[in-house]
Write an enzyme that holds these catalytic residues in place. Sequence first.
Site, PDB file in Angstrom:
ATOM      1  N   CYS A  10      32.062  27.887  45.460  1.00  0.00           N
ATOM      2  CA  CYS A  10      33.366  28.465  45.121  1.00  0.00           C
ATOM      3  C   CYS A  10      33.338  29.988  45.268  1.00  0.00           C
ATOM      4  O   CYS A  10      34.262  30.586  45.828  1.00  0.00           O
ATOM      5  CB  CYS A  10      33.765  28.103  43.695  1.00  0.00           C
ATOM      6  N   THR A  11      32.283  30.608  44.772  1.00  0.00           N
ATOM      7  CA  THR A  11      32.172  32.060  44.885  1.00  0.00           C
ATOM      8  C   THR A  11      32.136  32.474  46.354  1.00  0.00           C
ATOM      9  O   THR A  11      32.832  33.406  46.760  1.00  0.00           O
ATOM     10  CB  THR A  11      30.921  32.571  44.138  1.00  0.00           C
TER      11      THR A  11
END
Length: 153
Positions: free
Chosen positions: A45-46
């Site tokens: 996600c990051t």
Amino acid sequence: MSLSVGDTAPEFSLPDQDKQVVSLSDLRGTPVLLVFYPFAFSGICTGELCQLRDELTTYTDAGVRVLAISTDPVFSLKAFKAQENFDFPLLSDFWPHGETARAYGVFNDKAGMAVRGTFLVDADGKIAFSEVNQPGDARQQSGWKDAVATLAA
């Protein structure tokens, strides 16, 4: 079941990382890229959101607003945005838990999180692009960019 191209995008009102409510209906007349993701601070996600941050002008130059949505609480989103210097709102679908992700067909009931759903909503509120990836399956953002280019043309 996830939404398809041509479907009307479900309305929502969600708090951002600063507890300011963002409503899809308030953005009518402007294309909006909705990026659902499982969790703040997680690896994939990051990486995805940092790529989105680094290439944000691809979307903003085409007049597209970018909104990232997870089931994290606003406090986590505030810290995540500050740490990664995101220039787009992070919306909290925390309560009622996953209600917006459910409306878009991207909520994983067993895990209690959104999967990787991406939707480009046109200025009239219709889905112009739809892509759903499972939690461990990182997205290729080239499809999003192509959809934005097509919409802007």
